[in-house]
Design a protein around this motif. Structure first.
Motif, PDB file in Angstrom:
ATOM      1  N   PRO A   1      18.588 -92.558  36.754  1.00  0.00           N
ATOM      2  CA  PRO A   1      17.886 -92.162  35.634  1.00  0.00           C
ATOM      3  C   PRO A   1      17.295 -90.771  35.800  1.00  0.00           C
ATOM      4  CG  PRO A   1      16.512 -93.682  36.452  1.00  0.00           C
ATOM      5  CD  PRO A   1      18.069 -93.889  37.333  1.00  0.00           C
TER       6      PRO A   1
ATOM      7  N   SER B   1      17.629-106.194  40.908  1.00  0.00           N
ATOM      8  CA  SER B   1      17.255-105.462  42.100  1.00  0.00           C
ATOM      9  C   SER B   1      17.591-104.071  42.200  1.00  0.00           C
ATOM     10  CB  SER B   1      17.421-106.258  43.447  1.00  0.00           C
ATOM     11  OG  SER B   1      18.871-106.513  43.279  1.00  0.00           O
TER      12      SER B   1
ATOM     13  N   LYS C   1      30.817 -90.192  30.007  1.00  0.00           N
ATOM     14  CA  LYS C   1      30.870 -91.144  31.301  1.00  0.00           C
ATOM     15  C   LYS C   1      31.718 -92.369  31.028  1.00  0.00           C
ATOM     16  CE  LYS C   1      27.146 -93.185  31.393  1.00  0.00           C
ATOM     17  NZ  LYS C   1      25.670 -93.501  31.473  1.00  0.00           N
ATOM     18  N   HIS C   2      31.666 -93.012  29.835  1.00  0.00           N
ATOM     19  CA  HIS C   2      32.379 -94.235  29.719  1.00  0.00           C
ATOM     20  C   HIS C   2      33.646 -93.989  29.437  1.00  0.00           C
ATOM     21  CE1 HIS C   2      28.254 -96.486  28.381  1.00  0.00           C
ATOM     22  NE2 HIS C   2      28.168 -96.257  29.810  1.00  0.00           N
TER      23      HIS C   2
ATOM     24  N   TYR D   1      11.869 -94.973  32.329  1.00  0.00           N
ATOM     25  CA  TYR D   1      13.256 -94.734  31.765  1.00  0.00           C
ATOM     26  C   TYR D   1      13.826 -95.987  30.980  1.00  0.00           C
ATOM     27  CZ  TYR D   1      18.007 -93.352  30.763  1.00  0.00           C
ATOM     28  OH  TYR D   1      19.107 -93.015  30.108  1.00  0.00           O
TER      29      TYR D   1
ATOM     30  N   SER E   1      25.646 -99.716  40.271  1.00  0.00           N
ATOM     31  CA  SER E   1      24.454 -99.766  40.764  1.00  0.00           C
ATOM     32  C   SER E   1      23.174 -99.551  39.663  1.00  0.00           C
ATOM     33  CB  SER E   1      24.212 -98.729  41.945  1.00  0.00           C
ATOM     34  OG  SER E   1      24.389 -97.497  41.408  1.00  0.00           O
ATOM     35  N   HIS E   2      23.370 -98.876  38.740  1.00  0.00           N
ATOM     36  CA  HIS E   2      22.159 -98.582  37.772  1.00  0.00           C
ATOM     37  C   HIS E   2      22.893 -99.264  36.441  1.00  0.00           C
ATOM     38  CE1 HIS E   2      21.013 -96.238  41.227  1.00  0.00           C
ATOM     39  NE2 HIS E   2      20.066 -96.175  40.904  1.00  0.00           N
TER      40      HIS E   2
ATOM     41  N   GLU F   1      20.408-104.079  38.344  1.00  0.00           N
ATOM     42  CA  GLU F   1      19.292-103.172  37.334  1.00  0.00           C
ATOM     43  C   GLU F   1      18.072-103.653  37.772  1.00  0.00           C
ATOM     44  OE1 GLU F   1      19.383-100.937  34.889  1.00  0.00           O
ATOM     45  OE2 GLU F   1      17.181-101.294  34.829  1.00  0.00           O
ATOM     46  N   ARG F   2      17.210-102.606  38.217  1.00  0.00           N
ATOM     47  CA  ARG F   2      16.125-102.710  38.923  1.00  0.00           C
ATOM     48  C   ARG F   2      14.783-103.365  37.678  1.00  0.00           C
ATOM     49  NH1 ARG F   2      13.353 -97.808  41.404  1.00  0.00           N
ATOM     50  NH2 ARG F   2      12.854 -97.746  39.228  1.00  0.00           N
TER      51      ARG F   2
ATOM     52  N   ASP G   1      15.688-105.520  31.398  1.00  0.00           N
ATOM     53  CA  ASP G   1      17.119-105.389  31.100  1.00  0.00           C
ATOM     54  C   ASP G   1      17.889-106.079  31.979  1.00  0.00           C
ATOM     55  OD1 ASP G   1      16.234-103.134  29.413  1.00  0.00           O
ATOM     56  OD2 ASP G   1      16.665-101.565  30.507  1.00  0.00           O
TER      57      ASP G   1
ATOM     58  N   TYR H   1      20.425 -99.153  45.056  1.00  0.00           N
ATOM     59  CA  TYR H   1      21.069 -98.610  46.458  1.00  0.00           C
ATOM     60  C   TYR H   1      20.898 -99.589  47.586  1.00  0.00           C
ATOM     61  CZ  TYR H   1      20.011 -94.212  43.920  1.00  0.00           C
ATOM     62  OH  TYR H   1      19.707 -93.233  43.111  1.00  0.00           O
TER      63      TYR H   1
ATOM     64  N   ASP I   1      26.805 -90.637  27.332  1.00  0.00           N
ATOM     65  CA  ASP I   1      27.335 -92.057  27.557  1.00  0.00           C
ATOM     66  C   ASP I   1      28.726 -92.062  27.134  1.00  0.00           C
ATOM     67  OD1 ASP I   1      25.475 -93.641  28.392  1.00  0.00           O
ATOM     68  OD2 ASP I   1      25.166 -94.893  26.558  1.00  0.00           O
TER      69      ASP I   1
ATOM     70  N   GLY J   1      21.759-100.807  33.613  1.00  0.00           N
ATOM     71  CA  GLY J   1      21.252-101.008  32.309  1.00  0.00           C
ATOM     72  C   GLY J   1      21.415-102.362  31.848  1.00  0.00           C
TER      73      GLY J   1
ATOM     74  N   ASP K   1      24.720 -94.343  38.681  1.00  0.00           N
ATOM     75  CA  ASP K   1      24.116 -93.773  37.411  1.00  0.00           C
ATOM     76  C   ASP K   1      22.743 -93.609  37.088  1.00  0.00           C
ATOM     77  OD1 ASP K   1      24.297 -92.766  34.791  1.00  0.00           O
ATOM     78  OD2 ASP K   1      24.678 -94.487  33.838  1.00  0.00           O
TER      79      ASP K   1
HETATM   80  C1  LIG Z   1      21.117 -94.137  33.096  1.00  0.00           C
HETATM   81  S1  LIG Z   1      20.648 -95.819  32.897  1.00  0.00           S
HETATM   82  C2  LIG Z   1      22.062 -96.684  33.324  1.00  0.00           C
HETATM   83  C3  LIG Z   1      23.104 -96.789  32.186  1.00  0.00           C
HETATM   84  C4  LIG Z   1      24.120 -97.454  32.580  1.00  0.00           C
HETATM   85  N1  LIG Z   1      24.670 -97.142  33.600  1.00  0.00           N
HETATM   86  C5  LIG Z   1      25.430 -97.239  31.303  1.00  0.00           C
HETATM   87  O1  LIG Z   1      26.159 -96.448  31.531  1.00  0.00           O
HETATM   88  O2  LIG Z   1      25.535 -97.712  30.127  1.00  0.00           O
HETATM   89  C6  LIG Z   1      19.564 -96.277  34.408  1.00  0.00           C
HETATM   90  C7  LIG Z   1      19.241 -97.311  34.715  1.00  0.00           C
HETATM   91  O3  LIG Z   1      18.823 -97.543  35.955  1.00  0.00           O
HETATM   92  C8  LIG Z   1      17.920 -98.255  36.123  1.00  0.00           C
HETATM   93  N2  LIG Z   1      17.160 -97.939  37.405  1.00  0.00           N
HETATM   94  C9  LIG Z   1      16.335 -97.082  37.946  1.00  0.00           C
HETATM   95  N3  LIG Z   1      16.073 -97.146  39.163  1.00  0.00           N
HETATM   96  C10 LIG Z   1      16.714 -98.275  39.582  1.00  0.00           C
HETATM   97  C11 LIG Z   1      17.374 -98.641  40.964  1.00  0.00           C
HETATM   98  N4  LIG Z   1      16.753 -98.031  41.926  1.00  0.00           N
HETATM   99  N5  LIG Z   1      18.191 -99.677  41.193  1.00  0.00           N
HETATM  100  C12 LIG Z   1      18.497-100.332  40.024  1.00  0.00           C
HETATM  101  N6  LIG Z   1      18.460 -99.752  38.773  1.00  0.00           N
HETATM  102  C13 LIG Z   1      17.777 -98.645  38.565  1.00  0.00           C
HETATM  103  C14 LIG Z   1      17.076 -98.152  34.869  1.00  0.00           C
HETATM  104  O4  LIG Z   1      16.210 -99.039  34.517  1.00  0.00           O
HETATM  105  C15 LIG Z   1      18.056 -97.933  33.923  1.00  0.00           C
HETATM  106  O5  LIG Z   1      18.437 -98.875  33.133  1.00  0.00           O
END
Ligand SMILES: C[S@@+](CC[C@H](N)C(=O)[O-])C[C@H]1O[C@@H](n2cnc3c(N)ncnc32)[C@H](O)[C@@H]1O
Length: 280
Positions: A166, A142, A17-18, A3, A40-41, A118-119, A123, A145, A14, A43, A164
């Protein structure tokens, strides 16, 4: 797992949510005491709207593009549009859009902290570059979660957590709800925003039932559906589960979301919903 948010940045999901995130942060930052926001996610932080990914889908034109073209935006959207403006200062409008982390950073004060995870390595590196020099921001390349486990409860005892993911696999909804539940057990007074996609209604309802089954109270749910008539296997809209939402947010959203749904509609009027999943 491949993703990349670059294809979807600034799209209807977006914007929804934002805009709600900024409303919650505006409320939280009224008190002078500092707080922690954990994204936690997170981007990449900022997205090029003229790059190949954004050009391929054109999603931003049907999201933030519509609001930028709006002569009189709804008053409750003004803080969001101003925060986007601050986070993209130095770029002409339409050139780029922000990710949640940069938007949050644009809403925080020196006494507040932001931890973003961000994993995806590229990114995470881009996000770290954008956040360099901000003493109150930490970027973790990393698992988000794991970050929830490591950093809650925060010493500030005030804060907001954005989850948030994917949703690339079927198991992700259950994983996200479990993480929300575990985080809430450690930090019950915190605010939580969990974003979810609405493809099939039944799938979204399953996630909401799982949230309800956690026993968490004060859970508000909001949804915006640019496609009010569901299209099978496609993203028809999205929602936010909001635990401990700001006082008055439900009323604000009842006024704002019909306006926003009309602006983001891809056909007809668009749909929206605001309801308490679980009360006090
Ligand atoms: C929907 S996007 C995030 C969008 C961001 N929160 C925003 O609103 O602009 C999801 C992100 O989570 C990352 N991701 C996926 N699994 C993850 C994990 N276990 N831990 C951290 N990031 C993760 C993806 O690489 C992606 O960049």
């Amino acid at each position: 797992m491949n993703y990349r948010h670059h294809y979807h940045a600034g799209g209807a999901a977006d914007v929804f949510k934002h805009a709600l995130l900024v409303l919650q942060l505006a409320h939280l930052t009224r008190k002078s005491k500092g707080l922690l926001v954990l994204d936690s996610h997170a981007g990449a932080g900022r997205y090029d709207l003229e790059g190949p990914a954004a050009r391929k889908t054109g999603e931003w034109r049907l999201g933030i593009g519509r609001l930028w073209a709006e002569p009189r935006p709804h008053p409750s959207l003004v803080p969001y549009l101003e925060a986007v403006g601050r986070a993209t200062a130095g770029h002409r409008q339409g050139r780029c859009y922000v990710g949640s982390a940069l938007l949050i950073a644009a809403c925080l004060r020196p006494q507040d902290r932001l931890i973003c995870a961000e994993r995806q390595p590229q990114d995470a590196a881009e996000l770290a570059r954008l956040m360099a020099g901000r003493a109150n921001v930490r970027v973790l390349a990393s698992d988000g979660y794991a970050a929830l486990k490591a950093h809650l409860p925060p010493p500030e005892r005030r804060g907001l957590v954005l989850i948030d993911p994917p949703y690339e696999t079927e198991a992700e909804a259950e994983r996200a709800v479990k993480a929300l539940s575990a985080a809430h057990r450690r930090f019950a007074t915190g605010g939580y925003f969990l974003w979810y996609p609405i493809k099939a209604r039944a799938e979204a309802d399953r996630l909401l039932a799982q949230v309800k089954a956690t026993g968490i109270r004060r859970v508000l749910v909001a949804e915006v559906l640019p496609f009010a008539e569901p299209r099978p296997f496609r993203l028809n809209g999205s929602g936010l589960v909001m635990v401990n939402p700001a006082h008055g947010l439900a009323e604000t959203l009842r006024d704002l979301l019909p306006w926003l749904a009309r602006r983001l509609a891809r056909e007809g009027e668009g749909g929206c919903r605001v309801a308490w999943l679980v009360g006090e």
